[in-house]
Design a protein around this motif. Structure first.
Motif, PDB file in Angstrom:
ATOM      1  N   VAL C  20       0.847  -1.209   0.000  1.00 14.82           N
ATOM      2  CA  VAL C  20       0.000   0.000   0.000  1.00 14.82           C
ATOM      3  C   VAL C  20       0.874   1.248   0.000  1.00 14.82           C
ATOM      4  O   VAL C  20       0.584   2.236  -0.703  1.00 14.82           O
ATOM      5  CB  VAL C  20      -0.938  -0.025   1.228  1.00 14.82           C
ATOM      6  CG1 VAL C  20      -1.587   1.320   1.424  1.00 14.82           C
ATOM      7  CG2 VAL C  20      -1.993  -1.096   1.050  1.00 14.82           C
ATOM      8  N   TYR C  24       0.578   4.019  -2.861  1.00 13.60           N
ATOM      9  CA  TYR C  24       0.209   5.406  -2.545  1.00 13.60           C
ATOM     10  C   TYR C  24       1.297   6.365  -2.982  1.00 13.60           C
ATOM     11  O   TYR C  24       1.016   7.496  -3.368  1.00 13.60           O
ATOM     12  CB  TYR C  24      -0.074   5.540  -1.051  1.00 13.60           C
ATOM     13  CG  TYR C  24      -1.458   5.106  -0.669  1.00 13.60           C
ATOM     14  CD1 TYR C  24      -1.962   5.376   0.584  1.00 13.60           C
ATOM     15  CD2 TYR C  24      -2.274   4.424  -1.564  1.00 13.60           C
ATOM     16  CE1 TYR C  24      -3.223   4.991   0.948  1.00 13.60           C
ATOM     17  CE2 TYR C  24      -3.533   4.026  -1.216  1.00 13.60           C
ATOM     18  CZ  TYR C  24      -4.012   4.311   0.037  1.00 13.60           C
ATOM     19  OH  TYR C  24      -5.278   3.931   0.401  1.00 13.60           O
ATOM     20  N   LEU C  27       0.634   6.918  -6.544  1.00  9.34           N
ATOM     21  CA  LEU C  27      -0.511   7.806  -6.738  1.00  9.34           C
ATOM     22  C   LEU C  27      -0.125   9.244  -6.425  1.00  9.34           C
ATOM     23  O   LEU C  27      -0.520  10.179  -7.127  1.00  9.34           O
ATOM     24  CB  LEU C  27      -1.669   7.378  -5.828  1.00  9.34           C
ATOM     25  CG  LEU C  27      -2.402   6.112  -6.261  1.00  9.34           C
ATOM     26  CD1 LEU C  27      -3.347   5.651  -5.167  1.00  9.34           C
ATOM     27  CD2 LEU C  27      -3.181   6.369  -7.527  1.00  9.34           C
ATOM     28  N   ASP C  28       0.685   9.416  -5.379  1.00  8.96           N
ATOM     29  CA  ASP C  28       1.132  10.759  -5.022  1.00  8.96           C
ATOM     30  C   ASP C  28       1.893  11.391  -6.183  1.00  8.96           C
ATOM     31  O   ASP C  28       1.664  12.540  -6.561  1.00  8.96           O
ATOM     32  CB  ASP C  28       2.009  10.661  -3.770  1.00  8.96           C
ATOM     33  CG  ASP C  28       2.842  11.895  -3.521  1.00  8.96           C
ATOM     34  OD1 ASP C  28       4.021  11.894  -3.945  1.00  8.96           O
ATOM     35  OD2 ASP C  28       2.337  12.847  -2.930  1.00  8.96           O
ATOM     36  N   VAL C 242       2.229   6.035   5.058  1.00  5.85           N
ATOM     37  CA  VAL C 242       0.992   5.334   5.419  1.00  5.85           C
ATOM     38  C   VAL C 242       0.770   5.401   6.922  1.00  5.85           C
ATOM     39  O   VAL C 242      -0.336   5.651   7.403  1.00  5.85           O
ATOM     40  CB  VAL C 242       1.064   3.864   4.954  1.00  5.85           C
ATOM     41  CG1 VAL C 242      -0.091   3.076   5.504  1.00  5.85           C
ATOM     42  CG2 VAL C 242       1.081   3.806   3.450  1.00  5.85           C
ATOM     43  N   LEU C 277      -8.746   2.848   3.805  1.00  3.83           N
ATOM     44  CA  LEU C 277      -7.708   3.075   2.806  1.00  3.83           C
ATOM     45  C   LEU C 277      -7.952   4.396   2.074  1.00  3.83           C
ATOM     46  O   LEU C 277      -7.038   5.171   1.809  1.00  3.83           O
ATOM     47  CB  LEU C 277      -7.679   1.932   1.782  1.00  3.83           C
ATOM     48  CG  LEU C 277      -7.022   0.636   2.216  1.00  3.83           C
ATOM     49  CD1 LEU C 277      -7.144  -0.407   1.111  1.00  3.83           C
ATOM     50  CD2 LEU C 277      -5.555   0.847   2.549  1.00  3.83           C
ATOM     51  N   PHE C 278      -9.234   4.638   1.762  1.00  5.21           N
ATOM     52  CA  PHE C 278      -9.564   5.865   1.057  1.00  5.21           C
ATOM     53  C   PHE C 278      -9.274   7.087   1.921  1.00  5.21           C
ATOM     54  O   PHE C 278      -8.748   8.097   1.446  1.00  5.21           O
ATOM     55  CB  PHE C 278     -11.049   5.824   0.654  1.00  5.21           C
ATOM     56  CG  PHE C 278     -11.501   7.043  -0.062  1.00  5.21           C
ATOM     57  CD1 PHE C 278     -12.457   7.890   0.484  1.00  5.21           C
ATOM     58  CD2 PHE C 278     -10.970   7.374  -1.302  1.00  5.21           C
ATOM     59  CE1 PHE C 278     -12.873   9.021  -0.179  1.00  5.21           C
ATOM     60  CE2 PHE C 278     -11.372   8.511  -1.970  1.00  5.21           C
ATOM     61  CZ  PHE C 278     -12.333   9.342  -1.414  1.00  5.21           C
ATOM     62  N   PHE C 281      -5.671   7.755   1.978  1.00  6.61           N
ATOM     63  CA  PHE C 281      -5.296   8.355   0.701  1.00  6.61           C
ATOM     64  C   PHE C 281      -5.630   9.839   0.696  1.00  6.61           C
ATOM     65  O   PHE C 281      -4.832  10.675   0.282  1.00  6.61           O
ATOM     66  CB  PHE C 281      -6.039   7.618  -0.412  1.00  6.61           C
ATOM     67  CG  PHE C 281      -5.898   8.259  -1.755  1.00  6.61           C
ATOM     68  CD1 PHE C 281      -6.974   8.868  -2.376  1.00  6.61           C
ATOM     69  CD2 PHE C 281      -4.683   8.251  -2.413  1.00  6.61           C
ATOM     70  CE1 PHE C 281      -6.842   9.454  -3.618  1.00  6.61           C
ATOM     71  CE2 PHE C 281      -4.535   8.838  -3.656  1.00  6.61           C
ATOM     72  CZ  PHE C 281      -5.619   9.443  -4.264  1.00  6.61           C
ATOM     73  N   MET C 284      -3.244  11.792   2.748  1.00  9.21           N
ATOM     74  CA  MET C 284      -1.966  11.933   2.060  1.00  9.21           C
ATOM     75  C   MET C 284      -2.057  13.010   0.983  1.00  9.21           C
ATOM     76  O   MET C 284      -1.184  13.863   0.858  1.00  9.21           O
ATOM     77  CB  MET C 284      -1.562  10.597   1.423  1.00  9.21           C
ATOM     78  CG  MET C 284      -0.210  10.683   0.747  1.00  9.21           C
ATOM     79  SD  MET C 284       0.135   9.296  -0.303  1.00  9.21           S
ATOM     80  CE  MET C 284      -0.890   9.645  -1.699  1.00  9.21           C
ATOM     81  N   VAL C 285      -3.137  13.019   0.223  1.00  8.59           N
ATOM     82  CA  VAL C 285      -3.264  14.020  -0.837  1.00  8.59           C
ATOM     83  C   VAL C 285      -3.314  15.424  -0.244  1.00  8.59           C
ATOM     84  O   VAL C 285      -2.670  16.350  -0.730  1.00  8.59           O
ATOM     85  CB  VAL C 285      -4.523  13.745  -1.692  1.00  8.59           C
ATOM     86  CG1 VAL C 285      -4.844  14.933  -2.560  1.00  8.59           C
ATOM     87  CG2 VAL C 285      -4.317  12.531  -2.554  1.00  8.59           C
ATOM     88  N   THR C 289       0.719  15.640  -0.842  1.00  4.85           N
ATOM     89  CA  THR C 289       0.815  15.911  -2.278  1.00  4.85           C
ATOM     90  C   THR C 289       0.544  17.367  -2.611  1.00  4.85           C
ATOM     91  O   THR C 289       1.365  18.047  -3.226  1.00  4.85           O
ATOM     92  CB  THR C 289      -0.185  15.018  -3.040  1.00  4.85           C
ATOM     93  OG1 THR C 289      -0.048  13.704  -2.573  1.00  4.85           O
ATOM     94  CG2 THR C 289       0.080  15.074  -4.520  1.00  4.85           C
TER      95      THR C 289
END
Lengths: 438, 130, 330
Positions: C20, C24, C27-28, C242, C277-278, C281, C284-285, C289
């Motif tokens: 994960v 991630y 995705l970042d 994470v 998980l969402f 995410f 994190m965004v 990010t």
């Protein structure tokens, strides 16, 4: 070997120069662990071109700096003078001295040769030269803005600014056939005309930039993190800028109103009455820090847009060159005798080309290039003083160094330091001229 | 700050000009043949404006062998063939300044829009114009 | 719980956490690229990066303290992966529930930073030393606001009678938003904000990535690392992201949605896990990010001053609001 600090009453060493010298040689070698040396370059992510810095730091504070150049020296002037090239071939050498200020060198060079050989340039050609120069200024300043953002760790501005810059490069490609190295100036005029079909595209590009200008100013000048990193950083006081002979936006950011287009107008610039821009024109008191340099460059983008617009509106008709036939041009150049100086306000400052022609010889006897970064080099010393390591990249980038334009050979003889005064440099240049005349 | 601009980027296409194919094909010539036959897609290269300075083009019948182009070329690209009074050009050295085009009195030279000139051999037939 | 069950669960969490983390990370990078008008690398790029680094030659500089230089990446990886075992994973309690609490997680989060600093000092390069110095200064700066946030939440929980207060499982099971009055809600929001600001500092991301400043010190404390060691640091960084995001979620937004949708049993757990998980995410965004794309890098003295003065003051303000809320409500 000469003693350091020898004062000549006829040729006094200016205080700023003395301070710069102290920064390099005067820092005492302190006890173990008090200061250490950090090398930056010649290969370093902060530098776009090779130059060697050695910083003496105490923790994060810079207490000494030394600059070594010579890594990008390619012997271009030698190639021009000694390898049997004629002036037209040398023109394309001069174009490739630098990629970013690529039309500045040909413009200065063509002016030098035109003055030496007595070649007239029609007014339409002067206007076209001005338009291409100002377009190049826009592209160069946007490039610098992106690079400065990258040095600050703000990669987004790099990507977005360079994407915005694509428009001016596309226009230049449309007008000249290439994005860099435009091959526009030729002795006696320009090689391509700007046709009426191309006008709408140029107008559209100008509109595009005017629309974006406010957003650019917002992103660079009103972003809190960018301000936090550039305000009060790398200060160059007006007195220091004057004494160290800074040119271009580096000098203008400190409040000096120095601009070759204003002081010694050339090409078509007398018609535009260009004024040197300082941060005062943005409503700020000039400090001479990196923020002010950003302000000056972004304001100059707007000034260039204005100049291009006025040039397009007032473009005179007529021929684009006074010597269109190449054999006639070559013959005229071969016959020419005399010396000429050509100057131009490149995006980085004043660039000067000196040419000395001898009748019957296709190559010039002397060709000397003085790039703007060469004049701005010394301003690095007071700017670095008492700053942090974190400021090194942005201060180095703030004078917009173009090392490939600037580079001169750096001789190291048996490791000893030599200091030459103005009188000695003059004597050396006389010797060199004598050698060349033989 | 800049966040509004950042989020609005999601609404527009990326500014990147893509490579012709997403991954390097095992054989470029096979891949190009497939594209010709319509079985595969290629991202076309960015178009160039008219009067773009690309590879030199030579109209041999017009050439009179005056050697003016050789005199003005800054990169010594052009070689004279005295036996036939024509020229041979080594494109690998060319700086695309188009001075030879200006110099030619009979307009035998021009610069084409071709710019994909990468080759592993400097003297390959693709990089020699005569 | 038998030892073997725990072992099995731990293995699942460790491997899953690594996967994960790398996904991630991918995705970042993709989202950051799109915000910069670029295409960006494919999402599986971090896997390719780690794989490539593992097969590359590992160079240890001659002037380095080789045992410390080699040990630092392993230390970082061990600490960050161990922290995964103490993280509540949505509907599932932490694997090592009862064997450690939030204070331990705090330390486990600090160890990789320390390990990187040690590695930088041991690397024998002046740039590495500068980077390591900066990492330590930053570590000392953001730990205080972080600790204040954790203590505030735990204190409020303990006052409500939930024990053990510092256990992350307890913290996640009892979100405080509904148990406090309006003052408390503001206080919790303030603490949430502080934790979001501490997150990029913890992970050394722009605007707080000065230890690794690419344009200034060419990678700083990571400058001499290559091959396997760099792969391990990369993995540690991905997993730490994470863990940190999971910590934020556990403290402030541990709510599940299965109950609202009306599911139960295994389906509810699955849905809640995906929701968790969402949420990770999203955190994190928001905290990593967007922030790293939209700001310039701050200098170490600005960061230190910012966290010591503003960060601490705001965090203490949030704590004060929580205390006031308790006093007001009796």
């Amino acid at each position: 070997m000469r003693e350091k600090n020898r004062q000549d009453p006829e040729d006094p060493v200016l205080p700023a120069v003395e301070e710069a010298r102290a920064l390099t040689c005067g820092v005492p070698e302190a006890g173990l662990g008090e200061t250490f040396a950090i090398p930056i370059g010649p290969i370093h992510p902060a530098l776009k071109e090779p130059i060697r810095f050695t910083f003496r730091v105490r923790g994060e504070r810079i207490v000494g700096v030394e600059v070594r150049t010579g890594f990008a020296h390619r012997g271009i002037e030698f190639m021009g003078m000694r390898q049997g090239r004629n002036l037209i071939q040398i023109l394309y050498l001069s174009e490739r001295i630098c990629g970013i200020c690529s039309v500045s060198h040909p413009i200065a060079f063509t002016q030098a040769v035109e003055r030496a050989a007595g070649i007239e340039v029609p007014p339409r050609a002067q206007y076209i030269r001005v338009i291409i120069s100002e377009l190049e200024r826009i592209h160069s300043h946007l490039l610098w803005a992106g690079v400065a953002a990258h040095e600050l760790g703000f990669d987004t501005l790099l990507h977005l600014t360079w994407r915005v810059r694509e428009k001016v490069l596309d226009i230049l490609e449309e007008l000249t056939g290439n994005r860099i190295d435009y091959a526009i100036p030729i002795f006696g005029g320009v090689r391509r005309d700007i046709t009426p079909e191309q006008y709408p595209k140029i107008w559209e590009a100008l509109r595009y930039y005017r629309g974006l200008l406010e957003e650019l100013l917002d992103a660079f000048l009103r972003d809190p993190t960018v301000e936090a990193r550039t305000r009060g950083v790398g200060v160059l006081e007006p007195r220091e800028a004057e004494e160290l002979c800074a040119v271009g936006p580096t000098a203008r950011a400190s409040g000096l109103r120095k601009d070759v287009r204003q002081d010694r107008p050339y090409l078509a610039y007398p018609d535009f009455e260009v004024k040197a821009l300082t941060p005062e024109d943005f409503g700020l008191t000039p400090l001479g820090d990196v923020y002010d340099k950003m302000v000056v460059r972004l304001l100059e983008v707007r000034q260039s847009l204005d100049i291009i617009e006025r040039a397009l509106e007032a473009m005179p008709d007529g021929p684009i060159t006074s010597l269109p036939k190449i054999p006639a041009l070559l013959a005229h150049l071969k016959r020419a005798e005399g010396e000429g100086l050509g100057w131009h306000e490149a995006p980085r400052g004043e660039v000067i080309h000196y040419v000395r022609l001898v009748s019957g010889d296709e190559s010039p006897l002397v060709w000397k290039v003085k790039a703007p970064t060469y004049s701005n080099l010394m301003s690095w010393y007071p700017m670095f003083e008492d700053q942090e390591i974190a400021d090194i990249p942005i201060i180095a980038a703030s004078i917009d160094p173009c090392i490939c334009c600037m580079d001169r050979v750096h001789l190291v003889r048996s490791g000893k330091e030599e200091t030459w005064t103005k009188a000695e440099l003059l004597r050396l240049s006389w010797e060199k001229t004598r050698r060349m005349r033989r | 700050m800049i966040f509004k601009t950042l989020f609005s980027q999601f609404l527009s296409r990326p500014a990147t000009n893509r490579f012709p194919a997403k991954y390097m094909p095992k054989s470029v010539t096979t891949f190009l043949a497939q594209v010709q036959a319509g079985r595969d897609e290629i991202h076309p290269p960015v178009s160039v404006p008219p009067r773009f300075r690309g590879k030199i083009a030579y109209a041999r019948e017009k050439c009179i062998g005056c050697q003016l182009c050789i005199r003005v070329c800054p990169a010594q690209v052009i070689e004279f063939k005295p036996a036939v009074k024509k020229i041979r050009m080594h494109v690998a050295r060319c700086t695309f300044c188009a001075q030879c085009v200006d110099a030619c009195p009979v307009n035998a030279l021009s610069l084409s829009p071709e710019f994909l000139l990468a080759d592993t051999n400097r003297n390959s037939p693709a990089l020699t114009v005569e | 719980m038998s030892g073997w069950t725990i072992f099995g669960q731990a293995l699942l969490v460790l491997v899953g956490g690594g996967v994960v983390g790398l996904v991630y990370r991918g995705l970042d990078r993709k989202i950051a690229a799109r915000m910069q008008a670029r295409i960006g690398p494919p999402i599986r790029q971090p896997f390719l990066d780690v794989g490539k680094l593992l097969v590359k030659e590992t160079v240890i500089p001659r002037t380095a303290v080789s045992w410390l230089f080699a040990a630092a990446p392993f230390l970082a990886v061990l600490a960050s992966f161990t922290a995964l075992l103490y993280l509540p994973l949505g509907p599932f309690p932490p694997v090592l529930e009862g064997h450690g609490d939030a204070i331990l997680v705090l330390y486990l989060l600090a160890v990789p930073a320390l390990a990187m600093a040690l590695g930088g000092f041991a690397s024998g390069s002046p740039l590495g030393v500068v980077g390591a110095q900066r990492e330590l200064v930053m570590l000392m700066s953001y730990e205080f606001p972080l600790a204040v946030v954790l203590v505030a939440i735990a204190w409020r929980l303990s006052v409500r009678g939930f024990a053990p207060a510092f256990s992350l499982g307890t913290l996640a099971a009892h979100p405080l938003w509904t148990s406090v009055g309006p003052l408390g809600v503001i206080g919790l929001a303030v603490l949430f904000l502080v934790l979001l600001v501490v997150t990029p500092a913890e992970l050394a991301k722009i605007p707080f990535d000065i230890p690794e400043a690419e344009t200034e010190i060419a990678g700083g404390l990571m400058v001499e690392y290559s091959g396997t060691y760099l792969a391990l640091f990369y993995l540690a960084d991905a997993v730490r992201t994470v863990v940190m995001a999971g910590l934020v979620v556990a403290l402030f937004i541990p709510h599940g949605i299965a109950a609202a949708v009306g599911l139960s049993g295994a389906a509810a757990s699955a849905l809640d896990f995906l929701f968790w998980l969402f949420k990770v995410f999203l955190v994190m965004v928001a905290a990593v990010t967007t922030v790293r794309v939209g700001m310039a890098r701050l200098k170490v003295d600005q960061i230190a001053r910012g966290f010591w003065l503003w960060g601490t003051a705001v965090a203490l303000g949030g704590l004060l609001l929580l205390v006031l809320d308790k006093v007001v409500r009796g």
